[in-house]
Design a protein around this motif. Structure first.
Motif, PDB file in Angstrom:
ATOM      1  N   ALA A 100     -11.250  79.745 -65.142  1.00  0.00           N
ATOM      2  CA  ALA A 100     -11.588  81.314 -65.114  1.00  0.00           C
ATOM      3  C   ALA A 100     -13.083  81.807 -65.473  1.00  0.00           C
ATOM      4  CB  ALA A 100     -10.687  81.804 -66.463  1.00  0.00           C
ATOM      5  N   GLU A 101     -13.743  80.777 -66.416  1.00  0.00           N
ATOM      6  CA  GLU A 101     -15.066  80.897 -66.403  1.00  0.00           C
ATOM      7  C   GLU A 101     -15.855  80.865 -65.216  1.00  0.00           C
ATOM      8  OE1 GLU A 101     -16.460  78.327 -69.403  1.00  0.00           O
ATOM      9  OE2 GLU A 101     -15.495  79.251 -70.962  1.00  0.00           O
ATOM     10  N   LEU A 102     -15.324  79.700 -64.394  1.00  0.00           N
ATOM     11  CA  LEU A 102     -16.056  79.596 -63.071  1.00  0.00           C
ATOM     12  C   LEU A 102     -16.006  80.707 -62.101  1.00  0.00           C
ATOM     13  CD1 LEU A 102     -15.262  75.851 -62.601  1.00  0.00           C
ATOM     14  CD2 LEU A 102     -17.477  76.880 -63.117  1.00  0.00           C
ATOM     15  N   VAL A 103     -14.737  81.107 -62.045  1.00  0.00           N
ATOM     16  CA  VAL A 103     -14.298  82.271 -61.159  1.00  0.00           C
ATOM     17  C   VAL A 103     -15.131  83.643 -61.331  1.00  0.00           C
ATOM     18  CG1 VAL A 103     -12.477  84.040 -60.522  1.00  0.00           C
ATOM     19  CG2 VAL A 103     -12.029  81.728 -60.475  1.00  0.00           C
ATOM     20  N   ALA A 104     -15.223  83.754 -62.621  1.00  0.00           N
ATOM     21  CA  ALA A 104     -16.084  85.140 -63.264  1.00  0.00           C
ATOM     22  C   ALA A 104     -17.483  84.900 -63.003  1.00  0.00           C
ATOM     23  CB  ALA A 104     -15.812  85.309 -64.907  1.00  0.00           C
ATOM     24  N   ALA A 105     -18.093  83.694 -63.223  1.00  0.00           N
ATOM     25  CA  ALA A 105     -19.661  83.433 -62.808  1.00  0.00           C
ATOM     26  C   ALA A 105     -19.695  83.496 -61.430  1.00  0.00           C
ATOM     27  CB  ALA A 105     -19.932  81.982 -63.371  1.00  0.00           C
TER      28      ALA A 105
ATOM     29  N   ASP B  65     -19.693  87.298 -60.532  1.00  0.00           N
ATOM     30  CA  ASP B  65     -20.653  88.070 -61.267  1.00  0.00           C
ATOM     31  C   ASP B  65     -22.061  87.918 -60.458  1.00  0.00           C
ATOM     32  OD1 ASP B  65     -21.751  89.398 -63.573  1.00  0.00           O
ATOM     33  OD2 ASP B  65     -22.862  87.571 -64.030  1.00  0.00           O
ATOM     34  N   ARG B  66     -22.300  86.688 -60.252  1.00  0.00           N
ATOM     35  CA  ARG B  66     -23.598  86.140 -59.255  1.00  0.00           C
ATOM     36  C   ARG B  66     -23.646  86.926 -58.110  1.00  0.00           C
ATOM     37  NH1 ARG B  66     -23.183  81.104 -61.517  1.00  0.00           N
ATOM     38  NH2 ARG B  66     -21.810  80.332 -59.726  1.00  0.00           N
ATOM     39  N   ARG B  67     -22.455  87.134 -57.366  1.00  0.00           N
ATOM     40  CA  ARG B  67     -22.256  87.820 -55.986  1.00  0.00           C
ATOM     41  C   ARG B  67     -22.676  89.282 -56.252  1.00  0.00           C
ATOM     42  NH1 ARG B  67     -21.300  84.839 -51.176  1.00  0.00           N
ATOM     43  NH2 ARG B  67     -21.386  82.558 -51.809  1.00  0.00           N
TER      44      ARG B  67
ATOM     45  N   VAL C 207     -16.688  92.546 -50.884  1.00  0.00           N
ATOM     46  CA  VAL C 207     -15.429  93.632 -51.073  1.00  0.00           C
ATOM     47  C   VAL C 207     -14.251  92.715 -50.606  1.00  0.00           C
ATOM     48  CG1 VAL C 207     -15.947  94.310 -48.625  1.00  0.00           C
ATOM     49  CG2 VAL C 207     -14.500  95.851 -50.275  1.00  0.00           C
ATOM     50  N   ARG C 208     -14.521  91.634 -49.634  1.00  0.00           N
ATOM     51  CA  ARG C 208     -13.619  90.718 -49.096  1.00  0.00           C
ATOM     52  C   ARG C 208     -12.898  89.901 -49.939  1.00  0.00           C
ATOM     53  NH1 ARG C 208     -16.379  89.454 -43.279  1.00  0.00           N
ATOM     54  NH2 ARG C 208     -16.893  91.591 -42.586  1.00  0.00           N
ATOM     55  N   ALA C 209     -13.869  89.458 -51.264  1.00  0.00           N
ATOM     56  CA  ALA C 209     -13.266  88.531 -51.949  1.00  0.00           C
ATOM     57  C   ALA C 209     -12.085  88.873 -52.903  1.00  0.00           C
ATOM     58  CB  ALA C 209     -14.355  88.124 -53.014  1.00  0.00           C
ATOM     59  N   SER C 210     -11.186  87.994 -53.200  1.00  0.00           N
ATOM     60  CA  SER C 210     -10.111  88.045 -54.263  1.00  0.00           C
ATOM     61  C   SER C 210     -10.743  87.212 -55.449  1.00  0.00           C
ATOM     62  CB  SER C 210      -8.829  87.493 -53.491  1.00  0.00           C
ATOM     63  OG  SER C 210      -9.092  86.028 -53.462  1.00  0.00           O
ATOM     64  N   ASP C 211      -9.930  87.541 -56.428  1.00  0.00           N
ATOM     65  CA  ASP C 211     -10.370  87.040 -57.789  1.00  0.00           C
ATOM     66  C   ASP C 211      -9.550  85.718 -58.142  1.00  0.00           C
ATOM     67  OD1 ASP C 211      -8.173  88.370 -58.563  1.00  0.00           O
ATOM     68  OD2 ASP C 211      -8.951  89.597 -60.093  1.00  0.00           O
ATOM     69  N   ASP C 212      -8.968  85.002 -57.586  1.00  0.00           N
ATOM     70  CA  ASP C 212      -7.852  83.829 -57.626  1.00  0.00           C
ATOM     71  C   ASP C 212      -8.948  82.688 -57.269  1.00  0.00           C
ATOM     72  OD1 ASP C 212      -6.778  82.799 -54.798  1.00  0.00           O
ATOM     73  OD2 ASP C 212      -7.087  85.092 -54.753  1.00  0.00           O
ATOM     74  N   VAL C 213      -8.533  81.626 -57.945  1.00  0.00           N
ATOM     75  CA  VAL C 213      -9.301  80.399 -57.820  1.00  0.00           C
ATOM     76  C   VAL C 213      -9.589  80.066 -56.109  1.00  0.00           C
ATOM     77  CG1 VAL C 213      -9.306  77.861 -58.031  1.00  0.00           C
ATOM     78  CG2 VAL C 213      -8.492  79.219 -59.856  1.00  0.00           C
ATOM     79  N   LEU C 214      -8.463  79.917 -55.468  1.00  0.00           N
ATOM     80  CA  LEU C 214      -8.762  79.560 -54.040  1.00  0.00           C
ATOM     81  C   LEU C 214      -9.514  80.412 -53.280  1.00  0.00           C
ATOM     82  CD1 LEU C 214      -5.520  77.710 -53.222  1.00  0.00           C
ATOM     83  CD2 LEU C 214      -7.915  76.806 -53.612  1.00  0.00           C
TER      84      LEU C 214
ATOM     85  N   VAL D 273     -11.718  82.596 -54.437  1.00  0.00           N
ATOM     86  CA  VAL D 273     -13.106  82.440 -54.841  1.00  0.00           C
ATOM     87  C   VAL D 273     -13.933  81.456 -53.878  1.00  0.00           C
ATOM     88  CG1 VAL D 273     -14.717  81.895 -56.520  1.00  0.00           C
ATOM     89  CG2 VAL D 273     -13.329  83.663 -57.063  1.00  0.00           C
ATOM     90  N   VAL D 274     -13.186  80.247 -53.866  1.00  0.00           N
ATOM     91  CA  VAL D 274     -13.771  79.178 -53.051  1.00  0.00           C
ATOM     92  C   VAL D 274     -13.918  79.355 -51.445  1.00  0.00           C
ATOM     93  CG1 VAL D 274     -13.248  76.686 -52.304  1.00  0.00           C
ATOM     94  CG2 VAL D 274     -12.604  77.339 -54.850  1.00  0.00           C
ATOM     95  N   ARG D 275     -12.846  80.093 -51.063  1.00  0.00           N
ATOM     96  CA  ARG D 275     -12.923  80.258 -49.785  1.00  0.00           C
ATOM     97  C   ARG D 275     -14.128  81.239 -49.230  1.00  0.00           C
ATOM     98  NH1 ARG D 275      -6.885  80.570 -50.180  1.00  0.00           N
ATOM     99  NH2 ARG D 275      -6.194  78.638 -49.114  1.00  0.00           N
ATOM    100  N   HIS D 276     -14.328  82.165 -50.342  1.00  0.00           N
ATOM    101  CA  HIS D 276     -15.509  83.222 -50.321  1.00  0.00           C
ATOM    102  C   HIS D 276     -16.625  82.363 -50.324  1.00  0.00           C
ATOM    103  CE1 HIS D 276     -17.044  87.158 -50.259  1.00  0.00           C
ATOM    104  NE2 HIS D 276     -18.164  86.936 -51.106  1.00  0.00           N
ATOM    105  N   VAL D 277     -16.927  81.638 -51.274  1.00  0.00           N
ATOM    106  CA  VAL D 277     -18.119  80.934 -51.187  1.00  0.00           C
ATOM    107  C   VAL D 277     -18.314  79.881 -49.936  1.00  0.00           C
ATOM    108  CG1 VAL D 277     -19.517  78.917 -52.434  1.00  0.00           C
ATOM    109  CG2 VAL D 277     -18.197  80.551 -53.788  1.00  0.00           C
ATOM    110  N   ALA D 278     -17.200  79.468 -49.294  1.00  0.00           N
ATOM    111  CA  ALA D 278     -17.504  78.680 -48.173  1.00  0.00           C
ATOM    112  C   ALA D 278     -17.754  79.429 -46.848  1.00  0.00           C
ATOM    113  CB  ALA D 278     -16.060  77.798 -47.865  1.00  0.00           C
ATOM    114  N   GLY D 279     -17.156  80.765 -46.915  1.00  0.00           N
ATOM    115  CA  GLY D 279     -17.152  81.522 -45.753  1.00  0.00           C
ATOM    116  C   GLY D 279     -18.149  82.653 -45.739  1.00  0.00           C
ATOM    117  N   HIS D 280     -18.590  82.940 -46.873  1.00  0.00           N
ATOM    118  CA  HIS D 280     -19.745  84.213 -46.876  1.00  0.00           C
ATOM    119  C   HIS D 280     -20.979  83.685 -47.711  1.00  0.00           C
ATOM    120  CE1 HIS D 280     -16.564  86.903 -45.492  1.00  0.00           C
ATOM    121  NE2 HIS D 280     -15.772  86.229 -46.123  1.00  0.00           N
ATOM    122  N   ARG D 281     -21.787  83.653 -46.860  1.00  0.00           N
ATOM    123  CA  ARG D 281     -23.081  83.017 -47.372  1.00  0.00           C
ATOM    124  C   ARG D 281     -24.372  83.897 -47.182  1.00  0.00           C
ATOM    125  NH1 ARG D 281     -21.816  77.652 -48.092  1.00  0.00           N
ATOM    126  NH2 ARG D 281     -23.846  76.818 -47.855  1.00  0.00           N
TER     127      ARG D 281
END
Length: 257
Positions: free
Chosen positions: A15-20, A23-25, A34-41, A43-51
């Motif tokens: 939960a801390e990592l998701v929030a971090a 927040d950075r974004r 706006v396309r990001a969701s706040d669940d674990v996967l 967030v991972v997919r957002h980091v991988a796909g939106h740079r």
């Protein structure tokens, strides 16, 4: 392949990592947030796909996303290949994020060699090979040898192509074959047509292979005189394609079935 032991990541840590990450974004003005969701996967997919954020943000996000994947492997069971593919996407683009193998190793509590193995296995899988270091190394060796062959044999291959272009009128009775020759002769884009000394590309060989196969099946080709330049070029093209196939055949044993 030895099994891997995921890093143990608690629910509160996840939960801390998701929030971090989110927040950075927000603070970095991520235009895709706006396309990001706040669940674990999500967030991972957002980091991988939106740079489209600063490298410093990508650096922290990439490490956090890799740790979140370790949580997902234990807490959110899915097909291993899905998580492996996400991990490879993050690792393969780590240079954009200025993330070293040592950074990943330190975060995940493994050795640098272990991270390198994950990267190699992921790259093998992305190339349609068995997920193994051996497959990746074989693929890389053959890729380099194939590139060398395409450079060294460029004159021979392009000479075949030129002959088809100069003598295409001999094939006018077969519209399909003529169309394939014209595609073979066309440059890849708006640049000048390739010179005979330019390296041959994979696409050149794919197109040449199609022309040669169509020629062999053509009644127009079959009626050509024995001393036809097109006939001689086809025979030379067949020899060249066989050379290339022999050179690259070894990687086929690593293909996933």
């Amino acid at each position: 392949m030895p099994s891997r032991t995921p890093l143990q990541v608690s629910e509160s840590r996840a939960a801390e990592l998701v929030a971090a990450v989110l927040d950075r974004r927000r603070r970095s003005g991520d235009p895709d947030l706006v396309r990001a969701s706040d669940d674990v996967l999500g967030v991972v997919r957002h980091v991988a796909g939106h740079r489209r954020v600063a490298a410093a943000v990508l650096h922290e996000d990439t490490l956090d996303a890799l740790e979140l994947l370790e949580y997902a492997r234990v807490r959110l069971p899915a097909l291993p290949g899905a998580y492996d593919a996400l991990e490879y996407e993050l690792l393969s683009r780590r240079r954009d994020a200025q993330v070293s193998l040592a950074d990943v190793a330190a975060r995940l509590g493994v050795t640098r060699q272990a991270v390198d193995l994950r990267l190699r296995r992921g790259r093998a899988a992305s190339n349609g090979l068995a997920r193994s270091e051996l497959a990746d190394r074989a693929h890389e060796t053959i890729r380099q040898e194939a590139a060398r062959w395409r450079r060294d044999r460029a004159l021979a291959v392009r000479t075949v192509i030129v002959v088809f272009g100069r003598h295409v009128d001999e094939l006018r009775g077969d519209g399909h074959l003529v169309d394939l020759v014209e595609i073979l002769l066309a440059p890849d884009d708006d640049r000048r047509p390739p010179a005979v000394t330019d390296p041959v590309t994979e696409q050149d060989l794919v197109l040449l292979r199609r022309v040669l196969a169509a020629a062999r099946a053509s009644t127009v080709f079959g009626a050509l005189d024995g001393d036809s330049r097109i006939r001689a070029a086809t025979e030379q093209g067949d020899r060249l394609i066989r050379e290339y196939d022999v050179l690259t055949a070894d990687v086929e044993r690593f293909r996933r079935r």
